[in-house]
Design a protein around this motif. Structure first.
Motif, PDB file in Angstrom:
ATOM      1  N   GLU A 124       0.746  -1.189  -0.060  1.00 55.90           N
ATOM      2  CA  GLU A 124      -0.015   0.199  -0.008  1.00 55.90           C
ATOM      3  C   GLU A 124       0.786   1.260   0.052  1.00 55.90           C
ATOM      4  O   GLU A 124       0.593   2.258  -0.700  1.00 55.90           O
ATOM      5  CB  GLU A 124      -1.016   0.103   1.304  1.00 55.90           C
ATOM      6  CG  GLU A 124      -2.070   1.098   1.270  1.00 55.90           C
ATOM      7  CD  GLU A 124      -2.947   1.021  -0.058  1.00 55.90           C
ATOM      8  OE1 GLU A 124      -3.419   2.162  -0.291  1.00 55.90           O
ATOM      9  OE2 GLU A 124      -3.312   0.024  -0.388  1.00 55.90           O
ATOM     10  N   GLY A 125       1.885   1.301   0.751  1.00 54.07           N
ATOM     11  CA  GLY A 125       2.860   2.512   0.731  1.00 54.07           C
ATOM     12  C   GLY A 125       3.441   2.635  -0.659  1.00 54.07           C
ATOM     13  O   GLY A 125       3.473   3.856  -0.917  1.00 54.07           O
ATOM     14  N   PHE A 129       2.853   6.043  -2.837  1.00 55.47           N
ATOM     15  CA  PHE A 129       4.123   6.858  -3.410  1.00 55.47           C
ATOM     16  C   PHE A 129       3.855   7.053  -4.884  1.00 55.47           C
ATOM     17  O   PHE A 129       4.330   8.133  -5.402  1.00 55.47           O
ATOM     18  CB  PHE A 129       5.525   5.882  -3.215  1.00 55.47           C
ATOM     19  CG  PHE A 129       6.741   6.448  -3.592  1.00 55.47           C
ATOM     20  CD1 PHE A 129       7.235   7.597  -3.085  1.00 55.47           C
ATOM     21  CD2 PHE A 129       7.249   6.096  -4.902  1.00 55.47           C
ATOM     22  CE1 PHE A 129       8.465   8.186  -3.634  1.00 55.47           C
ATOM     23  CE2 PHE A 129       8.529   6.771  -5.511  1.00 55.47           C
ATOM     24  CZ  PHE A 129       9.086   7.740  -4.802  1.00 55.47           C
ATOM     25  N   LEU A 130       3.418   6.193  -5.710  1.00 52.84           N
ATOM     26  CA  LEU A 130       3.098   6.168  -6.997  1.00 52.84           C
ATOM     27  C   LEU A 130       2.112   7.089  -7.373  1.00 52.84           C
ATOM     28  O   LEU A 130       1.960   8.008  -8.411  1.00 52.84           O
ATOM     29  CB  LEU A 130       2.746   4.802  -7.674  1.00 52.84           C
ATOM     30  CG  LEU A 130       3.788   3.634  -7.869  1.00 52.84           C
ATOM     31  CD1 LEU A 130       3.116   2.408  -8.218  1.00 52.84           C
ATOM     32  CD2 LEU A 130       5.054   4.152  -8.701  1.00 52.84           C
ATOM     33  N   ILE A 137       2.426   8.408   3.670  1.00 53.35           N
ATOM     34  CA  ILE A 137       3.222   7.345   4.115  1.00 53.35           C
ATOM     35  C   ILE A 137       4.005   7.420   5.383  1.00 53.35           C
ATOM     36  O   ILE A 137       4.466   8.487   5.679  1.00 53.35           O
ATOM     37  CB  ILE A 137       4.500   7.241   3.025  1.00 53.35           C
ATOM     38  CG1 ILE A 137       3.977   6.786   1.356  1.00 53.35           C
ATOM     39  CG2 ILE A 137       5.392   5.995   3.232  1.00 53.35           C
ATOM     40  CD1 ILE A 137       4.893   7.091   0.547  1.00 53.35           C
ATOM     41  N   ILE A 138       3.639   6.459   6.233  1.00 56.73           N
ATOM     42  CA  ILE A 138       4.173   6.579   7.687  1.00 56.73           C
ATOM     43  C   ILE A 138       5.177   5.308   7.911  1.00 56.73           C
ATOM     44  O   ILE A 138       5.494   4.395   6.971  1.00 56.73           O
ATOM     45  CB  ILE A 138       2.883   6.399   8.775  1.00 56.73           C
ATOM     46  CG1 ILE A 138       2.281   5.156   8.384  1.00 56.73           C
ATOM     47  CG2 ILE A 138       1.996   7.572   8.365  1.00 56.73           C
ATOM     48  CD1 ILE A 138       0.989   4.830   9.238  1.00 56.73           C
ATOM     49  N   PHE A 143       8.319  -0.687   7.671  1.00 56.11           N
ATOM     50  CA  PHE A 143       8.388  -1.680   8.289  1.00 56.11           C
ATOM     51  C   PHE A 143       7.871  -2.773   7.250  1.00 56.11           C
ATOM     52  O   PHE A 143       8.378  -3.922   6.923  1.00 56.11           O
ATOM     53  CB  PHE A 143       7.641  -1.986   9.463  1.00 56.11           C
ATOM     54  CG  PHE A 143       8.560  -1.283  10.872  1.00 56.11           C
ATOM     55  CD1 PHE A 143       9.413  -1.874  11.457  1.00 56.11           C
ATOM     56  CD2 PHE A 143       8.042   0.018  11.357  1.00 56.11           C
ATOM     57  CE1 PHE A 143      10.038  -1.307  12.585  1.00 56.11           C
ATOM     58  CE2 PHE A 143       8.850   0.469  12.015  1.00 56.11           C
ATOM     59  CZ  PHE A 143       9.851   0.098  12.529  1.00 56.11           C
ATOM     60  N   GLU A 144       6.739  -2.614   6.605  1.00 57.09           N
ATOM     61  CA  GLU A 144       6.152  -3.509   5.600  1.00 57.09           C
ATOM     62  C   GLU A 144       7.235  -3.646   4.395  1.00 57.09           C
ATOM     63  O   GLU A 144       7.395  -4.764   3.873  1.00 57.09           O
ATOM     64  CB  GLU A 144       4.731  -3.197   5.069  1.00 57.09           C
ATOM     65  CG  GLU A 144       3.888  -3.040   6.179  1.00 57.09           C
ATOM     66  CD  GLU A 144       2.321  -2.799   5.595  1.00 57.09           C
ATOM     67  OE1 GLU A 144       2.420  -2.370   4.482  1.00 57.09           O
ATOM     68  OE2 GLU A 144       1.303  -2.891   6.326  1.00 57.09           O
ATOM     69  N   TYR A 145       7.896  -2.510   3.977  1.00 53.86           N
ATOM     70  CA  TYR A 145       8.887  -2.541   2.878  1.00 53.86           C
ATOM     71  C   TYR A 145       9.870  -3.386   3.269  1.00 53.86           C
ATOM     72  O   TYR A 145      10.255  -4.198   2.337  1.00 53.86           O
ATOM     73  CB  TYR A 145       9.296  -1.028   2.779  1.00 53.86           C
ATOM     74  CG  TYR A 145      10.314  -1.041   1.810  1.00 53.86           C
ATOM     75  CD1 TYR A 145      10.250  -1.226   0.315  1.00 53.86           C
ATOM     76  CD2 TYR A 145      11.627  -0.979   2.108  1.00 53.86           C
ATOM     77  CE1 TYR A 145      11.444  -1.144  -0.562  1.00 53.86           C
ATOM     78  CE2 TYR A 145      12.636  -0.765   1.432  1.00 53.86           C
ATOM     79  CZ  TYR A 145      12.593  -0.935  -0.165  1.00 53.86           C
ATOM     80  OH  TYR A 145      13.730  -0.851  -1.169  1.00 53.86           O
TER      81      TYR A 145
END
Length: 213
Positions: A124-125, A129-130, A137-138, A143-145
């Motif tokens: 989702e982040g 970004f796109l 973006i938090i 962490f998910e990335y």
């Protein structure tokens, strides 16, 4: 081309890879000790006792160094290879057999980098970004990335950070012109710069935000 001798550190990774390749996805430390001694007895015997394996730092330290580089996972002295570790071991094995390592631009990603890129595309982040919604973006998107959580240990966090740096460096050097791939590089740079403080806190040092450092 003549055979090239791996370093002692690389021999430990190769021993783990051979066990992994036999279908053992989680391997006991003792089994790695035995395998690396069997494969390379001259390098991994107990000092003064060439018939016995060295169970100390000669094997232990390389495993944890590779963990910090994102190639090995470890828990309770059980070790496994990440996709990044598998790719590196396969490269080392090719070179050890006397075949040249792939050095030219291949215009495609290696499997370990492709796995990470495909995962990032679904985040989702990354979609925010796109869409240019950078303010939304938090830190949880970082962490998910990285594929970690707030409970991830320091060494595992460092390992995942190094894995993503390596994957993004592979994208940047691939020669591929896909704009979405280019955006993954930009997303990486955005995250490690915006959340440099959080990264430094988790790693215990000033974050290295470059792609291949």
């Amino acid at each position: 081309m003549s055979r090239l001798e791996p370093s002692k550190e690389q021999k430990v990774l190769l021993a783990l890879y051979r066990l992994w390749n036999d279908g053992r996805k989680k391997v006991r430390y003792e089994d790695i000790v035995v395998r690396v001694f069997r494969d390379y007895p001259g390098d991994f015997h107990l000092k003064g006792y060439p018939e016995f394996p060295d169970t100390g730092d000669a094997v232990h330290k390389p495993l944890y160094d590779y963990r910090k580089r994102g190639m090995v996972s470890a828990s309770n002295k059980m070790f496994s290879l990440t996709s990044h570790g598998v790719a590196e071991a396969q490269r080392l094995q090719t070179v050890e057999k006397g075949k040249p390592a792939q050095t030219e631009v291949r215009h495609r990603l290696e499997r370990d980098a492709q796995i990470e890129v495909d995962r990032v595309k679904q985040l989702e982040g990354f979609k925010l970004f796109l869409a240019g919604k950078h303010d939304e973006i938090i830190d949880s998107d970082l962490f998910e990335y990285l594929g970690v959580s707030v409970r991830t240990t320091k060494n595992d966090f460092i390992g995942r950070l190094e894995t993503m740096k390596s994957a993004i460096a592979a994208v940047a050097g691939s020669g591929l012109k896909d704009p979405v791939l280019g955006a993954t590089c930009q997303f990486h740079d955005f995250l490690v710069n915006r959340f440099a403080g959080e990264i430094a806190l988790k790693t215990g040092k000033q974050a290295s935000v470059g792609r291949g450092e």
